[in-house]
Design a protein around this motif. Structure first.
Motif, PDB file in Angstrom:
ATOM      1  N   ALA A 198       3.182  -1.970  -1.520  1.00  7.84           N
ATOM      2  CA  ALA A 198       4.449  -1.789  -0.805  1.00  7.84           C
ATOM      3  C   ALA A 198       4.212  -1.565   0.679  1.00  7.84           C
ATOM      4  CB  ALA A 198       5.220  -0.605  -1.398  1.00  7.84           C
TER       5      ALA A 198
ATOM      6  N   VAL B 146       7.819   3.572  -6.000  1.00  6.58           N
ATOM      7  CA  VAL B 146       6.519   2.971  -6.290  1.00  6.58           C
ATOM      8  C   VAL B 146       5.396   3.984  -6.452  1.00  6.58           C
ATOM      9  CG1 VAL B 146       7.089   0.813  -5.118  1.00  6.58           C
ATOM     10  CG2 VAL B 146       6.018   2.665  -3.806  1.00  6.58           C
TER      11      VAL B 146
ATOM     12  N   LYS C 295       0.367   0.090  -6.510  1.00  4.06           N
ATOM     13  CA  LYS C 295       1.757  -0.254  -6.207  1.00  4.06           C
ATOM     14  C   LYS C 295       2.174   0.291  -4.838  1.00  4.06           C
ATOM     15  CE  LYS C 295       3.555  -0.677 -10.925  1.00  4.06           C
ATOM     16  NZ  LYS C 295       4.544  -0.158 -11.911  1.00  4.06           N
ATOM     17  N   THR C 296       1.723   1.496  -4.538  1.00  2.00           N
ATOM     18  CA  THR C 296       2.035   2.090  -3.237  1.00  2.00           C
ATOM     19  C   THR C 296       1.409   1.274  -2.126  1.00  2.00           C
ATOM     20  OG1 THR C 296       2.134   4.303  -4.200  1.00  2.00           O
ATOM     21  CG2 THR C 296       1.825   4.170  -1.825  1.00  2.00           C
TER      22      THR C 296
END
Length: 247
Positions: A141, A165, A137-138
């Motif tokens: 992003a 995130v 998720k990081t």
């Protein structure tokens, strides 16, 4: 006839130059990461943190290992060497962390560990790498907010956005002065699309708004190796673990 052949050869040469193959498009780093997320496997890293402003001051260095599961980071084992502080080691498994040395060195017997549900990166997390490229998720992003050119991904993201995130960031720096602080980042990718280097920087007052940090920047440089290698991280022996401190 000779003139015709020469003209044809020149034309072919121009055609070959003009149709040189284009460079391959960068591989998707999120997809590359997910291909390595297998239980019992992981990645190793080393990093250095410096305070920049009126010169450069090395704050700490760390080395460690992340162990994966299908979703991302399942465990970590990190050793930190900081200025004016004993060496610290933190083992985190799931939501539980165990820290030995560092800020607890003078308050616990040598070899003891403090159990906590707070700091995944131990006390060193406050000056550690805020960008964790092992979190899908990081990484997604960062790709969305940044620009991917060749083998480098660059951009900026705020503390608040990272906190939404990144479990790693939110647990490493749970207390921060300014959620609007911007983190500038550069991720270097290898030919497989995996991250082998992360450089990030942000205003030092974003975490600690003191006169000492005013007008200065914290910069962290991390290197990642051995993506997908088998790793083992275990909790310390239970008879060496405490949930409280003396004094």
């Amino acid at each position: 006839m000779r003139k015709i052949m020469i003209t044809a050869l020149v034309a072919c040469g121009c055609l070959l130059v003009g149709t040189a193959p284009a460079q391959a498009a960068p591989k998707d780093p999120v997809r590359a990461l997910k291909s390595k997320l297998k239980t019992g496997h992981g990645v190793r890293f080393t990093e250095t943190t410096v305070l920049v402003g009126g010169g450069k001051t090395k704050i700490q260095s760390r080395k460690g290992t992340f162990r994966f599961d299908a979703k991302g980071v399942a465990a970590s084992d990190i050793t930190a060497t900081a200025r004016h502080r004993p060496r610290e080691r933190t083992i985190s498994i799931g939501k539980v962390s165990y820290t030995s040395g560092g800020m607890w060195a003078a308050r616990l017997p040598e070899g003891s560990w403090v159990k906590s549900n707070a700091l995944l990166g131990g006390g060193s997390g406050f000056y550690g790498q805020v960008i964790n490229p092992a979190e899908p998720k990081t990484l997604a992003a960062l790709v969305k907010k940044g620009k991917l050119r060749g083998g480098k991904l660059t951009g900026t993201i705020t503390f608040k956005e990272l906190g939404k995130v990144s479990r790693w960031f939110d647990a490493s720096i749970p207390l921060r002065m300014n959620n609007g602080t911007k983190v500038s980042y550069t991720l270097t990718l290898n030919s497989a699309g995996l991250v082998n280097r992360v450089r990030s920087s942000y205003a030092a007052t974003g975490v600690l708004a003191t006169d000492q940090h005013e007008g200065k920047t914290i910069t962290i440089d991390s290197r990642f190796t051995g993506w997908g290698a088998k790793v083992s991280i275990k909790a310390p022996p239970s008879d060496q673990v405490t949930t409280g401190m003396d004094g």
